[in-house]
Write a protein that holds these residues in place. Sequence first.
Motif, PDB file in Angstrom:
ATOM      1  N   HIS A 176       0.813  -1.217   0.000  1.00 41.67           N
ATOM      2  CA  HIS A 176       0.000   0.000   0.000  1.00 41.67           C
ATOM      3  C   HIS A 176       0.849   1.271   0.000  1.00 41.67           C
ATOM      4  O   HIS A 176       0.599   2.191  -0.788  1.00 41.67           O
ATOM      5  CB  HIS A 176      -0.969   0.006   1.189  1.00 41.67           C
ATOM      6  CG  HIS A 176      -1.888   1.184   1.178  1.00 41.67           C
ATOM      7  ND1 HIS A 176      -2.727   1.457   0.121  1.00 41.67           N
ATOM      8  CD2 HIS A 176      -2.073   2.210   2.063  1.00 41.67           C
ATOM      9  CE1 HIS A 176      -3.406   2.576   0.360  1.00 41.67           C
ATOM     10  NE2 HIS A 176      -3.016   3.042   1.537  1.00 41.67           N
ATOM     11  N   SER A 198      -6.396   0.745  -3.995  1.00 37.28           N
ATOM     12  CA  SER A 198      -6.402   2.140  -3.565  1.00 37.28           C
ATOM     13  C   SER A 198      -6.284   3.118  -4.731  1.00 37.28           C
ATOM     14  O   SER A 198      -6.775   4.249  -4.634  1.00 37.28           O
ATOM     15  CB  SER A 198      -5.287   2.390  -2.541  1.00 37.28           C
ATOM     16  OG  SER A 198      -4.029   2.045  -3.084  1.00 37.28           O
ATOM     17  N   TYR A 235      -8.886   6.109  -4.532  1.00 37.85           N
ATOM     18  CA  TYR A 235      -8.437   7.482  -4.272  1.00 37.85           C
ATOM     19  C   TYR A 235      -8.544   8.333  -5.533  1.00 37.85           C
ATOM     20  O   TYR A 235      -8.907   9.509  -5.488  1.00 37.85           O
ATOM     21  CB  TYR A 235      -6.995   7.489  -3.761  1.00 37.85           C
ATOM     22  CG  TYR A 235      -6.871   7.172  -2.284  1.00 37.85           C
ATOM     23  CD1 TYR A 235      -7.726   7.754  -1.356  1.00 37.85           C
ATOM     24  CD2 TYR A 235      -5.881   6.307  -1.825  1.00 37.85           C
ATOM     25  CE1 TYR A 235      -7.614   7.462  -0.001  1.00 37.85           C
ATOM     26  CE2 TYR A 235      -5.756   6.019  -0.472  1.00 37.85           C
ATOM     27  CZ  TYR A 235      -6.629   6.597   0.440  1.00 37.85           C
ATOM     28  OH  TYR A 235      -6.510   6.317   1.777  1.00 37.85           O
ATOM     29  N   MET A 256     -10.778   2.206   4.119  1.00 37.77           N
ATOM     30  CA  MET A 256     -10.578   3.651   4.149  1.00 37.77           C
ATOM     31  C   MET A 256     -11.877   4.402   4.473  1.00 37.77           C
ATOM     32  O   MET A 256     -11.834   5.535   4.963  1.00 37.77           O
ATOM     33  CB  MET A 256     -10.000   4.141   2.820  1.00 37.77           C
ATOM     34  CG  MET A 256     -10.802   3.748   1.599  1.00 37.77           C
ATOM     35  SD  MET A 256     -10.150   4.475   0.055  1.00 37.77           S
ATOM     36  CE  MET A 256      -8.580   3.657  -0.136  1.00 37.77           C
ATOM     37  N   GLY A 300      -5.383   1.411   4.398  1.00 32.78           N
ATOM     38  CA  GLY A 300      -6.072   2.453   3.639  1.00 32.78           C
ATOM     39  C   GLY A 300      -6.708   3.490   4.553  1.00 32.78           C
ATOM     40  O   GLY A 300      -6.725   4.695   4.250  1.00 32.78           O
ATOM     41  N   THR A 352      -5.794   7.423   4.546  1.00 32.08           N
ATOM     42  CA  THR A 352      -6.839   8.445   4.433  1.00 32.08           C
ATOM     43  C   THR A 352      -6.673   9.514   5.514  1.00 32.08           C
ATOM     44  O   THR A 352      -6.752  10.727   5.240  1.00 32.08           O
ATOM     45  CB  THR A 352      -8.230   7.793   4.551  1.00 32.08           C
ATOM     46  OG1 THR A 352      -8.453   6.970   3.407  1.00 32.08           O
ATOM     47  CG2 THR A 352      -9.324   8.843   4.623  1.00 32.08           C
TER      48      THR A 352
END
Lengths: 201, 201, 329, 329
Positions: free
Chosen positions: A38, A81, A85, A126, A181, A185
């Motif tokens: 990540h 992600s 995102y 997230m 995540g 965030t």
Amino acid sequence: MRPDAEVCRAWVREAAARVAADRDRLTQLDSAIGDGDHGHNLDRGMRAALQAVEDLGETATAGEVLAAAGKALIAKTGGASGPLYGGALRAMGRSLDESGDLAAALRAGCDAVRKLGGAAVGDKTMVDALEPAVKAYEETCDLEVTADAATTGAESTMTLRARKGRASYLGERSVGHLDPGAASTALLIRALVTAARDVRA
Amino acid sequence: MRPDAEVCRAWVREAAARVAADRDRLTQLDSAIGDGDHGHNLDRGMRAALQAVEDLGETATAGEVLAAAGKALIAKTGGASGPLYGGALRAMGRSLDESGDLAAALRAGCDAVRKLGGAAVGDKTMVDALEPAVKAYEETCDLEVTADAATTGAESTMTLRARKGRASYLGERSVGHLDPGAASTALLIRALVTAARDVRA
Amino acid sequence: MKKVINAPEDVVPDALRGLAAAHPGLRVDAEGRFAVRGDAPVRGKVALVSGGGSGHEPLHTGFVGPGMLDAACPGEVFTSPVPDQILAATLAVNGGTGVLHLVKNYTGDVLNFQLAAELAADEGVAVESVLIDDDVAVEDSTHTAGRRGTGATVFAEKIAGALAEERAGLPAVAAVAREVNERSRSFGVALSAATVPATGRPGFDLPDDQVELGVGIHGEPGRERAPLAPAAELVDRALTAIEADLPLSGDLLVMVNGMGGTPLAELYVAFGEVARRLRGRATIARSLVGNYVTSLDMTGFSITVCRLTPELLRLWDAPVETPALRWGR
Amino acid sequence: MKKVINAPEDVVPDALRGLAAAHPGLRVDAEGRFAVRGDAPVRGKVALVSGGGSGHEPLHTGFVGPGMLDAACPGEVFTSPVPDQILAATLAVNGGTGVLHLVKNYTGDVLNFQLAAELAADEGVAVESVLIDDDVAVEDSTHTAGRRGTGATVFAEKIAGALAEERAGLPAVAAVAREVNERSRSFGVALSAATVPATGRPGFDLPDDQVELGVGIHGEPGRERAPLAPAAELVDRALTAIEADLPLSGDLLVMVNGMGGTPLAELYVAFGEVARRLRGRATIARSLVGNYVTSLDMTGFSITVCRLTPELLRLWDAPVETPALRWGR
Ligand SMILES: Nc1ncnc2c1ncn2[C@@H]1O[C@H](COP(=O)(O)OP(=O)(O)O)[C@@H](O)[C@H]1O
Ligand SMILES: Nc1ncnc2c1ncn2[C@@H]1O[C@H](COP(=O)(O)OP(=O)(O)O)[C@@H](O)[C@H]1O
Ligand SMILES: [Mg+2]
Ligand SMILES: [Mg+2]
Ligand SMILES: [Mg+2]
Ligand SMILES: [Mg+2]
């Protein structure tokens, strides 16, 4: 608050810096309950986003800045992600260019994540950081409070069992770990506080 | 000395026991400058040899005992040491049935190893233990002296650079290690001393 | 030691039983420890027999089948096979026109195949032996056991197997195997050692920042230790060693071989470096990238290069149907 | 960390350059990060595109070629590819009759392929997607991201690729891929974790006497830890898990797949145990034993079983010509 292009650029810059600094921590969180990429993913994505924003030039609108950053995130992050995102930033950009209002933009970003990923609060993603942060901003319009809500939300994932994403494969074994995540965030929203303050100052 | 079938049987039994006890040490010596299988190879071979000798029955001659052991060694050991030790025992068996004399038999065994493998004293192989042992027996007819010569010969390989067998691939790096085959030869000859003494007693 | 095995002493027969179950085209004697192609003996065809220690899979069992080996005899892990099993395999595949033994040059392999050939001769079977000794890491002098046989074995088995399939006689099949061997050179680099089931420990310890250069395939240490370096540099060391002995020009057959524990992506990285270094000087006419001559779980790679002739290329391209190499039909 | 690489961030393009050098039958865009068969786009043929994180080689790049995939898009190591590269590959192989995306069921893969499919639709290319989710170690419930896609991907790519080669339409090709997926189940066992180049550390620590049961292919830990056990027992655990979900009878296609660092001999030992356990209850009609869906240098194995129909068997046997699977011509 009605963030202008300068604030958005500062946000992306600050976010890229914070992700780079925390890259290994985020990756380590992901090693525990995911596939250990990540931090590296997001670092690669944010560097591309920063580059894209810098390539835009001075005349771009706030919405265009976030759209460019989102597109670059999608194009370079990979994994879960990246689209999440990236989709969030693009939705925020569209909303900002329409309404100019940060509360609406944050809500649009959160909706995009929830729609794409299908996760709700409590699924250990997230969303557990994002949703309370957006709600806090809607209620207080205070960015510090918003960032604190994101951090608290991220920390709440520690005791949760994952129901979405890769960590859900672990079943009970996902309990006792922070969701990477959610952690990133919290970090991205903290970057927004700094950016807004620095530009105003 | 003119070993009879009983002494030969006792030798194989004692040798198998000593190899089994020293299996891991021999393998470890082979790990350092070879492929780490010598102890395991010889243990497998000696167990087969012992079985073959026990299957022979009481009427077999001394030469037949050694021939059976040699054949089993060749059939089960594998590697370089299988054919070399097996060939040596078969040659000794033939010689014993012809002349009955241990000195002649030991020389025949040593000749077989040298002919098959082409190694001379100083090449850092079992020949470095075998040749001085055979010479000592030829000169003294004393088994203790013979076994000591084998041990001294084996120890002499420590400072040698290998020129035959797998250890020769290491070039200079083979110096400073005992040759596993020389070590097992010393052990096999020591077993002969014990066997001869125990049967006589 | 962590291995997918039942017991260390059963690895070889257990793997042979699995081989038999997976490849109905082979006939496997798990107790006698050899595998032959299902239609053996092929009357009128020179039969190819190879073998060596186990732990190098797919070598040799994975190369049994039409167009390549008639039989393979796996010994214990990293230990030469014994004469009995080589003899049994030789007799099982003898098609009446002779048998070729392809022997990697290790003292143990040489001696055991030699004894088997003598026993086969006693039974009236004509055996010729070809020694494979392609590893440039070992000096070929009277002060060594001579060069080791490694990757060129795959090339010799494939090319001689193709010629035998065309019903060439024993001298011609042996000659082409020798030609392949003479035109081929190999060099190996290890990043970590193999763990033999019987001992449960790695054959050598290698610090985290060191590699073994000129390593063999039986877990023996290499000729030299060097610092870990980028792929480009490791490949350069290997090709430089090969080139000192074999001019790298013309049409080449190139294998980048994994030692067993190396991810395929890394082997492709290495192959990319080989291609880059040869560009403009030689043509990679054919290639193999993957695990072909392994050393259990050792990590690292070896490079084998063969200078092709048009005839060798033709034989390389001929159909082959084995567990590990399969093309052309 | 010891790897045959130049720099962690260059592994994917460096390996693609090696792939290009080794396989002239492929067209490789190392910068754009995709590989397509050399004759793409094949007019009138449904094109198959797959992809996923790198580190699983030969999946997917090793399965590009006639009879299987038209294109593969490798992401960063263990990271889904991005929409741009999937789109570029999709456009490069589109032969005018639609493109099938074969997607392993991971959130990242699903989202990125979904975005790419939307972009392709914008360009007028009909894309259908089939999700592969064969791993029984993951509960398929609303409380998880659903089952992971692992070994069945190889089966689906091969069988759907064969049907596309016969010029079946997009719905039929998608349907057979779905059928393969529905009839297939997998289960993985890890003895040690993979080390990703970017982090340089194993994904998880496993004591010397423990295994991970129900492990995935991205270095994520498994569902359960258990003591290390003989191969027969590990195979039994895997088959029991599979059987709870798929009746093991009739004609089966069985793969014993290596995780990357496992010696082939051990995979054959495991396959022997699979065959023994199935004896008298099902027929192993076809099999694969080897490294097909790896996790870098992870040690361990996975078992994938597909219940064949005569039509699936026919398509499995159809000619294929890729770097990693090759037969029938
Ligand atoms: N369905 C989803 N909805 C929202 N967030 C998700 C979802 N799936 C995964 N995530 C988030 O993505 C993070 C993992 O991102 P990353 O490691 O970059 O991707 P991947 O899991 O593909 O390796 C998780 O920690 C989680 O917060
Ligand atoms: N040519 C040779 N002549 C005499 N002895 C030899 C020769 N080659 C090897 N040896 C002996 O064999 C020993 C190794 O035996 P072993 O480990 O069982 O076989 P391998 O080397 O095939 O693994 C060496 O230590 C050496 O003493
Ligand atoms: Mg991840
Ligand atoms: Mg040895
Ligand atoms: Mg050996
Ligand atoms: Mg990932």
